[in-house]
Scaffold this motif. Structure first.
Motif, mmCIF file in Angstrom:
data_model
loop_
_atom_site.group_PDB
_atom_site.id
_atom_site.type_symbol
_atom_site.label_atom_id
_atom_site.label_comp_id
_atom_site.label_asym_id
_atom_site.label_seq_id
_atom_site.Cartn_x
_atom_site.Cartn_y
_atom_site.Cartn_z
ATOM 1 N N ARG A 77 -5.974 -4.269 -7.355
ATOM 2 C CA ARG A 77 -5.146 -3.431 -7.230
ATOM 3 C C ARG A 77 -6.653 -2.852 -6.935
ATOM 4 O O ARG A 77 -6.957 -2.312 -7.695
ATOM 5 N N SER A 78 -6.320 -2.122 -5.702
ATOM 6 C CA SER A 78 -7.212 -0.448 -5.187
ATOM 7 C C SER A 78 -6.625 1.250 -5.246
ATOM 8 O O SER A 78 -5.596 1.003 -4.686
ATOM 9 N N THR A 79 -7.659 1.846 -5.452
ATOM 10 C CA THR A 79 -7.470 2.912 -5.028
ATOM 11 C C THR A 79 -8.754 3.371 -3.937
ATOM 12 O O THR A 79 -9.840 3.068 -4.010
ATOM 13 N N GLU B 65 -9.664 7.473 -1.750
ATOM 14 C CA GLU B 65 -9.561 8.896 -0.895
ATOM 15 C C GLU B 65 -8.068 8.698 0.060
ATOM 16 O O GLU B 65 -7.573 9.348 0.628
ATOM 17 N N THR B 66 -7.768 6.691 0.848
ATOM 18 C CA THR B 66 -6.483 6.646 1.779
ATOM 19 C C THR B 66 -6.454 5.957 1.329
ATOM 20 O O THR B 66 -6.264 4.801 0.910
ATOM 21 N N ALA B 67 -4.709 5.207 1.699
ATOM 22 C CA ALA B 67 -4.761 3.459 2.045
ATOM 23 C C ALA B 67 -5.143 2.910 1.748
ATOM 24 O O ALA B 67 -5.403 2.226 2.097
ATOM 25 N N GLU B 68 -6.028 3.373 3.535
ATOM 26 C CA GLU B 68 -6.418 2.233 4.644
ATOM 27 C C GLU B 68 -7.616 1.759 3.762
ATOM 28 O O GLU B 68 -8.232 1.380 3.785
ATOM 29 N N GLU B 69 -8.305 3.248 3.075
ATOM 30 C CA GLU B 69 -9.816 2.548 2.211
ATOM 31 C C GLU B 69 -9.366 1.711 0.911
ATOM 32 O O GLU B 69 -9.779 1.154 0.528
ATOM 33 N N ALA B 70 -8.068 1.616 0.310
ATOM 34 C CA ALA B 70 -7.714 1.119 -0.162
ATOM 35 C C ALA B 70 -7.434 -0.378 -0.244
ATOM 36 O O ALA B 70 -7.545 -1.195 -1.346
ATOM 37 N N GLN B 71 -6.353 -0.187 0.766
ATOM 38 C CA GLN B 71 -6.604 -1.379 1.501
ATOM 39 C C GLN B 71 -7.846 -2.155 1.812
ATOM 40 O O GLN B 71 -8.324 -3.271 1.504
ATOM 41 N N GLU B 72 -8.896 -1.746 2.463
ATOM 42 C CA GLU B 72 -10.469 -2.231 2.360
ATOM 43 C C GLU B 72 -10.497 -2.878 1.583
ATOM 44 O O GLU B 72 -11.432 -3.706 1.554
ATOM 45 N N ARG B 73 -11.017 -2.036 0.205
ATOM 46 C CA ARG B 73 -11.358 -2.171 -1.141
ATOM 47 C C ARG B 73 -10.438 -3.664 -1.990
ATOM 48 O O ARG B 73 -11.285 -4.891 -2.666
ATOM 49 N N ALA B 74 -8.842 -3.836 -1.231
ATOM 50 C CA ALA B 74 -8.348 -4.876 -2.378
ATOM 51 C C ALA B 74 -8.443 -6.272 -1.340
ATOM 52 O O ALA B 74 -8.883 -7.082 -1.716
ATOM 53 N N ALA B 75 -8.654 -5.558 -0.013
ATOM 54 C CA ALA B 75 -9.329 -6.803 0.690
ATOM 55 C C ALA B 75 -10.185 -7.391 0.695
ATOM 56 O O ALA B 75 -10.937 -8.218 0.724
ATOM 57 N N GLY C 14 -3.065 4.044 -3.074
ATOM 58 C CA GLY C 14 -3.680 2.756 -2.941
ATOM 59 C C GLY C 14 -2.959 1.636 -2.517
ATOM 60 O O GLY C 14 -1.985 1.690 -1.918
ATOM 61 N N ALA C 15 -3.593 0.277 -3.013
ATOM 62 C CA ALA C 15 -3.195 -0.543 -2.114
ATOM 63 C C ALA C 15 -3.347 -2.174 -3.261
ATOM 64 O O ALA C 15 -4.271 -1.915 -4.045
ATOM 65 N N SER C 16 -2.343 -2.866 -3.197
ATOM 66 C CA SER C 16 -2.270 -4.428 -3.638
ATOM 67 C C SER C 16 -2.820 -5.046 -3.039
ATOM 68 O O SER C 16 -2.354 -5.719 -1.397
ATOM 69 N N GLN C 17 -3.203 -6.300 -3.398
ATOM 70 C CA GLN C 17 -3.213 -7.845 -3.000
ATOM 71 C C GLN C 17 -2.850 -8.624 -3.858
ATOM 72 O O GLN C 17 -3.183 -9.100 -4.430
ATOM 73 N N LEU C 18 -1.924 -9.678 -3.286
ATOM 74 C CA LEU C 18 -1.926 -10.765 -4.148
ATOM 75 C C LEU C 18 -2.702 -12.812 -3.669
ATOM 76 O O LEU C 18 -2.118 -12.303 -2.173
ATOM 77 N N VAL C 19 -3.161 -12.613 -4.889
ATOM 78 C CA VAL C 19 -4.676 -13.867 -3.665
ATOM 79 C C VAL C 19 -3.479 -15.194 -4.694
ATOM 80 O O VAL C 19 -3.733 -15.125 -5.534
ATOM 81 N N PHE D 128 1.134 -1.175 0.502
ATOM 82 C CA PHE D 128 -0.119 -0.324 -0.019
ATOM 83 C C PHE D 128 0.886 0.806 -0.298
ATOM 84 O O PHE D 128 1.980 1.518 0.130
ATOM 85 N N GLN D 129 0.298 2.297 -0.420
ATOM 86 C CA GLN D 129 1.412 3.654 -0.683
ATOM 87 C C GLN D 129 0.041 4.901 -0.269
ATOM 88 O O GLN D 129 -0.989 5.032 -1.242
#
Length: 352
Positions: free
Chosen positions: A332-334, A336-346, A294-299, A208-209
């Motif tokens: 890969r999600s974007t 308003e915040t990195a936390e919101e992007a992490q939640e979306r990617a999860a 943004g954030a990315s998550q690998l599955v 996340f960034q």
């Protein structure tokens, strides 16, 4: 339309890093060829770009000398970073960087002795940098043999490193970009916003960034990254991995090319890590601007089918895209915040 002079770039490697680099050079007018080092003799490329450290350095040196091609990264940078022992020795002895207590061993008996000196729990890693394969947290002596075998299997013939384990606050990757500053004509370093990472069993799970660091930790992180990249003397993207413990920052390892950690930049930056690497290797102007958190998550996808239905479920999450890799899906999600992007990617990962 192609670039002036020799338009060919030979990309050494496979998988997403190689294909994304090939696309980045193609956007700049080059003819990108992904292939083995042996093909350099017939191609006579302008650049030989290594997208992996799984190659023979002497073969690369011979190919560069025989064809006159420039290597990206430089052979010196590849030599410095291909082996953990060489990288850590340079970081400790030459640059005076803070690293976790560690020892290099070449057999199980040495490993047992080193682990007793360092203490439990400890981390056992392959001697050569990998994507996390072969890395183990060892909590008692009875687990050492299995950890040694796993590390050696991931990197045969490179020895094993045992490292002090700390309950650090976070893991951060700094992408440091070396190119020519058009204002001065001199080499300069640009820093992307820090990328936070999370690993499980040594493998990357989430990036996340921007990662939130204190001002002191940020200064320390960028200082370490600048010193490491300066020592490499190579233009391009350098992925510098660090442990953050309060305001203390410890150097872990450096890779002189794009990595999985930086895949999140496809969503977050004006120019992603692959475009930056291509530009920097050609000494072109750099723009490391962050345009969205943004954030990315690998599955992992081993043993399971990837269907359009499961892709559709993941893509239904707002501001989310999915990239199919060789053995994983990358959410890969974007936001308003990195936390919101992490939640979306999860959420996208869970929707699979």
């Amino acid at each position: 339309m192609s670039i002036d002079g020799n338009p060919q770039v030979l990309i050494i490697g496979s998988g997403v890093i190689a294909t994304e680099l090939a696309a980045a050079y193609a956007q700049l007018g080059f003819e990108s060829v992904i292939g083995p080092l042996a093909s350099a003799a017939s191609l006579k490329p302008r650049l030989i770009v290594t997208a992996t450290d799984d190659f023979d350095l002497e073969e690369l040196r011979h190919a560069a000398e025989a064809t006159g091609a420039e290597t990206v990264p430089t052979i010196e940078a590849s030599e410095l970073t291909a082996n953990r022992q060489r990288t850590r020795a340079s970081a400790n002895d030459d640059l005076g960087l803070p690293t976790l207590e560690h020892e290099f061993v070449t057999d199980p008996a040495q490993l047992a002795e080193a682990a007793e000196r360092i203490g439990f729990p400890c981390v056992v890693k392959p001697g050569r940098s990998t994507d996390g394969t072969g890395q183990s947290v060892v909590r008692e002596p009875g687990e050492l043999d299995a950890a040694y075998r796993a590390a050696l299997e991931a990197s045969p013939g490179e020895g094993v490193v045992v490292e002090r384990y700390i309950q650090f606050d976070s893991e951060v990757t700094i992408l440091a970009v070396r190119s020519v500053d058009p204002a001065t004509g001199e080499l300069a370093t640009w820093f992307c916003e820090p990328i936070g990472t999370r690993h499980e069993r040594g493998r990357l799970v989430q990036s996340f960034q921007p990662a939130q660091l204190t001002e002191a930790a940020m200064d320390n992180a960028r200082s370490i990254a600048a010193r490491v990249t300066g020592a490499m003397n190579s233009c391009g993207v350098h992925s510098v991995e660090l442990f953050i413990d309060g305001e203390e920052v410890y150097f872990s390892q450096a890779t002189p090319r794009p990595t999985l950690d930086g895949m999140v930049t496809r969503a977050t930056q004006r120019l992603d890590q692959f475009e930056l690497h291509a530009r920097a290797s050609l000494r072109l102007p750099i723009d490391a601007t962050l345009i969205s958190p943004g954030a990315s998550q690998l599955v992992p996808t081993e043993g399971r089918a990837v269907t359009t239905e499961c892709l559709a479920r993941a893509m239904a999450v707002e501001e989310t895209g999915v990239q199919v890799l060789a053995s994983a899906l990358l959410m890969r999600s974007t936001g308003e915040t990195a936390e919101e992007a992490q939640e979306r990617a999860a959420r996208a990962a869970a929707a699979l």
